[in-house]
Design an enzyme around this catalytic site. Sequence first.
Site, PDB file in Angstrom:
ATOM      1  N   HIS A  66       0.765  -1.099   0.134  1.00 39.46           N
ATOM      2  CA  HIS A  66      -0.250   0.083   0.239  1.00 39.46           C
ATOM      3  C   HIS A  66       0.960   1.219   0.195  1.00 39.46           C
ATOM      4  O   HIS A  66       1.398   2.046   0.867  1.00 39.46           O
ATOM      5  CB  HIS A  66      -0.620  -0.392   1.550  1.00 39.46           C
ATOM      6  CG  HIS A  66      -2.003   1.273   1.338  1.00 39.46           C
ATOM      7  ND1 HIS A  66      -2.793   0.920   1.442  1.00 39.46           N
ATOM      8  CD2 HIS A  66      -1.923   2.223   0.848  1.00 39.46           C
ATOM      9  CE1 HIS A  66      -3.888   2.557   1.675  1.00 39.46           C
ATOM     10  NE2 HIS A  66      -3.291   3.154   1.166  1.00 39.46           N
ATOM     11  N   LEU A  69       2.497   6.290  -5.216  1.00 36.89           N
ATOM     12  CA  LEU A  69       4.010   6.795  -6.048  1.00 36.89           C
ATOM     13  C   LEU A  69       3.812   8.613  -6.864  1.00 36.89           C
ATOM     14  O   LEU A  69       4.609   8.753  -7.193  1.00 36.89           O
ATOM     15  CB  LEU A  69       4.435   5.886  -7.431  1.00 36.89           C
ATOM     16  CG  LEU A  69       4.980   4.593  -6.301  1.00 36.89           C
ATOM     17  CD1 LEU A  69       5.147   4.150  -7.350  1.00 36.89           C
ATOM     18  CD2 LEU A  69       6.554   4.667  -5.461  1.00 36.89           C
ATOM     19  N   ARG A  70       2.083   8.692  -6.702  1.00 37.87           N
ATOM     20  CA  ARG A  70       1.843  10.052  -7.160  1.00 37.87           C
ATOM     21  C   ARG A  70       2.103  10.823  -9.278  1.00 37.87           C
ATOM     22  O   ARG A  70       2.097  11.990  -9.308  1.00 37.87           O
ATOM     23  CB  ARG A  70       2.457  11.413  -6.349  1.00 37.87           C
ATOM     24  CG  ARG A  70       2.460  10.779  -5.341  1.00 37.87           C
ATOM     25  CD  ARG A  70       0.989  11.352  -4.828  1.00 37.87           C
ATOM     26  NE  ARG A  70       0.904  11.319  -3.098  1.00 37.87           N
ATOM     27  CZ  ARG A  70       0.159  11.038  -2.739  1.00 37.87           C
ATOM     28  NH1 ARG A  70      -1.348  10.845  -3.129  1.00 37.87           N
ATOM     29  NH2 ARG A  70      -0.670  11.171  -1.238  1.00 37.87           N
ATOM     30  N   ASN A 100      -4.453   6.467  -7.143  1.00 37.43           N
ATOM     31  CA  ASN A 100      -5.430   7.851  -7.053  1.00 37.43           C
ATOM     32  C   ASN A 100      -4.224   8.920  -7.177  1.00 37.43           C
ATOM     33  O   ASN A 100      -3.914   9.842  -6.866  1.00 37.43           O
ATOM     34  CB  ASN A 100      -5.556   8.524  -5.241  1.00 37.43           C
ATOM     35  CG  ASN A 100      -4.590   8.117  -4.580  1.00 37.43           C
ATOM     36  OD1 ASN A 100      -3.759   7.602  -4.388  1.00 37.43           O
ATOM     37  ND2 ASN A 100      -5.937   8.463  -2.858  1.00 37.43           N
ATOM     38  N   HIS A 185     -10.631   0.890   1.188  1.00 38.10           N
ATOM     39  CA  HIS A 185     -10.804   1.798   2.409  1.00 38.10           C
ATOM     40  C   HIS A 185     -11.837   1.852   3.038  1.00 38.10           C
ATOM     41  O   HIS A 185     -12.728   2.501   2.214  1.00 38.10           O
ATOM     42  CB  HIS A 185     -10.287   2.741   1.865  1.00 38.10           C
ATOM     43  CG  HIS A 185     -10.182   4.135   2.343  1.00 38.10           C
ATOM     44  ND1 HIS A 185      -9.191   4.963   2.012  1.00 38.10           N
ATOM     45  CD2 HIS A 185     -11.310   4.563   3.286  1.00 38.10           C
ATOM     46  CE1 HIS A 185      -9.380   5.809   3.169  1.00 38.10           C
ATOM     47  NE2 HIS A 185     -10.804   6.015   3.229  1.00 38.10           N
ATOM     48  N   HIS A 238      -5.088  -0.233   5.579  1.00 38.26           N
ATOM     49  CA  HIS A 238      -4.897   0.257   7.830  1.00 38.26           C
ATOM     50  C   HIS A 238      -6.084   1.325   7.825  1.00 38.26           C
ATOM     51  O   HIS A 238      -6.921   1.685   8.527  1.00 38.26           O
ATOM     52  CB  HIS A 238      -4.838   1.876   6.358  1.00 38.26           C
ATOM     53  CG  HIS A 238      -5.503   2.538   5.337  1.00 38.26           C
ATOM     54  ND1 HIS A 238      -6.851   2.506   5.604  1.00 38.26           N
ATOM     55  CD2 HIS A 238      -5.556   3.379   4.416  1.00 38.26           C
ATOM     56  CE1 HIS A 238      -7.491   3.085   4.398  1.00 38.26           C
ATOM     57  NE2 HIS A 238      -6.216   3.776   3.976  1.00 38.26           N
ATOM     58  N   ASP A 311       1.520   2.602   3.948  1.00 37.47           N
ATOM     59  CA  ASP A 311       0.757   3.476   2.962  1.00 37.47           C
ATOM     60  C   ASP A 311       1.249   4.466   2.985  1.00 37.47           C
ATOM     61  O   ASP A 311       0.845   6.299   3.575  1.00 37.47           O
ATOM     62  CB  ASP A 311      -0.794   4.479   4.550  1.00 37.47           C
ATOM     63  CG  ASP A 311      -2.240   4.870   3.348  1.00 37.47           C
ATOM     64  OD1 ASP A 311      -1.448   4.915   2.558  1.00 37.47           O
ATOM     65  OD2 ASP A 311      -3.260   4.872   4.498  1.00 37.47           O
ATOM     66  N   HIS A 315       3.248  13.943   0.513  1.00 39.10           N
ATOM     67  CA  HIS A 315       2.637  15.334   0.175  1.00 39.10           C
ATOM     68  C   HIS A 315       3.901  16.360   0.342  1.00 39.10           C
ATOM     69  O   HIS A 315       4.904  16.370   1.655  1.00 39.10           O
ATOM     70  CB  HIS A 315       1.830  15.644   1.213  1.00 39.10           C
ATOM     71  CG  HIS A 315       0.609  15.326   0.917  1.00 39.10           C
ATOM     72  ND1 HIS A 315      -0.162  15.385  -0.552  1.00 39.10           N
ATOM     73  CD2 HIS A 315      -0.107  13.985   1.661  1.00 39.10           C
ATOM     74  CE1 HIS A 315      -1.660  14.140  -0.051  1.00 39.10           C
ATOM     75  NE2 HIS A 315      -1.033  14.096   0.986  1.00 39.10           N
TER      76      HIS A 315
END
Lengths: 429, 306
Positions: A66, A69-70, A100, A185, A238, A311, A315
């Site tokens: 989980h 990697l953006r 996402n 989730h 999570h 997780d 950012h």
Amino acid sequence: MMNILLKGGRVVDPSQNIDEEIDLLIKEGKIAQIGKDIDKNTIADSAPQTLNLEGKIVVPGLIDMHTHLREPGFEYKETIQTGCQAAVAGGFTSIACMPNTNPINDNRSVTELIHRQAKRYNLANVYPIAAISRGSEGITLTEFGDLKDAGAVAFSDDGKPVMNSALMRRALEYAFSLDIPIISHCEDTTLSAGGLMNEGFVSTELGLQGIPNIAEDIMVARDIAIADYTNTPVHIAHVSTAGSVRLIRAAKERGIKVTAETAPHYFSLTDETLNKYDTCAKVYPPLRSADDVTAIKEGLSDGTIDAIASDHAPHSSIEKEVEFEYASSGMIGLETSLSLSLKLVAEGILTLNQLILKMSTNPAGILRIPKGTLKIGSDADITVIDTEREWTVDINTFRSKSKNSPFNGWKLKGMAVLTIMGGEIKYSV
Amino acid sequence: MKLASKDVLGIKELSVDEINLILDTAESFIEVSTREIKKVPTLRGKTLVTLFYEPSTRTRTSFEIAAKRLSADTVSISATTSSVIKGETLIDTARNLEAMNPDIIAIRHSAAGAPHMLSKLIKQSIINAGDGAHEHPTQALLDMMTIKEKKGGIAGLKVAIIGDIAHSRVARSNIYGLTKMGADVTVAGPVTMIPRDIDKMGVTVHYRLEEAIKNADIIMMLRIQLERQGDSIFPSLREYSNYYCLNAQNIKLAKDDVLVMHPGPINRGVEIAPDIADGPYSVILEQVTNGVAVRMALLYLLAGGK
């Protein structure tokens, strides 16, 4: 490709019930031989690179099931390259990345892009997790078959819970027919709406709107009920609450096909960490109370929780150096996961074997990927751990592009000192 | 004696001695506001910036009058007329202000913790003028000053705080302050307005107004935020008012010399009946007067008392 002989390390491989000081030979990227006193002069290739690993632990390459990697879309936070660099520095040879991104990984082209980029950098195995619903909007299922063919290993709308129970039922059923896992989730957004942290005494003191435990518990209960009714498996992402642990434990006892993961911050930190409004500790689900932390540890210890995942949620300062209310949720974890998890071994909550089960063998099993083992003939993905090595977390030395870790400055014991993926050394200290 | 920190972020961080110091200092400033020339040179050459991200009349005006009576210069910035609407972040705004070298920044922000973030980043003194539902320390100080003035002290008094405790920074700051000063604090409201584990802050919890105000020395009514009706924390103003409005009838349960307080602005007829708000028990306007003295004291202690 250089062949490598790993000598004298303590090999811990839960997949084969191995826990002893033995040697391991890597040939052409695969595990070729494993046993006592492998003499390099007696094997076919008499000149392998020999590494003396006395006092070190040799385990199947760690798997983070989980991570975020953006790329594509948020490359200023993390790229597949920097994420993989962070992964191998943290001892992970395989990582599974959540969908996402922007665009969301809900179609073949994004899945293929992730594979292509990962192959280009060739640092760690990257397994894309595709979205359950188009745009992760919770309305229409994505093309599971096509995405699986493109290389997706699981489906999840991570970060956006599937609120529509009928859609979740269809997702579980359809995924079951393709033998691919659904990762849920669990969050009832009608209960968590507007919430910024765990609901409890600390949120009351800080004047921050809380997210109650039941926002998670209710959805865990729902997903277990659907899995039970449809006789299909579900994986709970999570886990953060004592209630979830109780529900999952009871479901397992009844034979329902439920698996679960938690992340190191849910057994290392409580909501007290937020009492100075530290935005790096703002995560979803939120850091919970000390009682929840105790329950998570019990769940890990008795096998209720199958896996530990980072997780990892990078950012940039743009998202974090703002008022707490406006800060994005998530913390990075690839480079601290192992050390924080090793504390569980030091505390006697897990044996080393159980830890490796949760950080390698079980994630491989849940994702149905041919990893998490040192069996002869399997890919030579290996992590070497020095459990005695002490270090201080310094975000400035992290490979990850983002620095949002609340563990900065923590003194930790134990770390990955050598990461081998496909027989090649990708990281060593 | 001085304040321990360069900032006043909340009552939680203040010791009893510091609260007493602020209240005593404030008392000594009351007289200045009654002079014909309402100005002393104490903070000449000092600058106060009021940085308000939320609308406010009384708090901002109170800070400005306080500063001017001590001869400090004041600059007021509000979010709607500043670079905030161009997308400037709070940190950048604050760093720019820092570069202009004011002495004190009083910040009001809808996000809890915003003053704490600034205090770590910039060298000037920060006064929290209200942050989200967290704290409103100057309000609690002026409330304590008013109580002390009218009752001679705080210890041993029974104080009831009524209304939306969950979303009230005034409630939190007063709970910290009054319990530290030895008062017996009770809160009351419907369960939807009582935040989780509030009893751990040292207060008694009731869900009926009548139970909470029985034998009270002080009743603090909180403002109902009308926009919260959509959040289903109360069904209607009518229903709220039926159960939680302080009126001529239920106030008889309190002590004969009870003080009625309200941080303002008042919703007349919702949380407090007009005849009570304007009646003999009410000290609502004295609270406002004392607000200037308390803020003068803080400015003096942070910028002038060196």
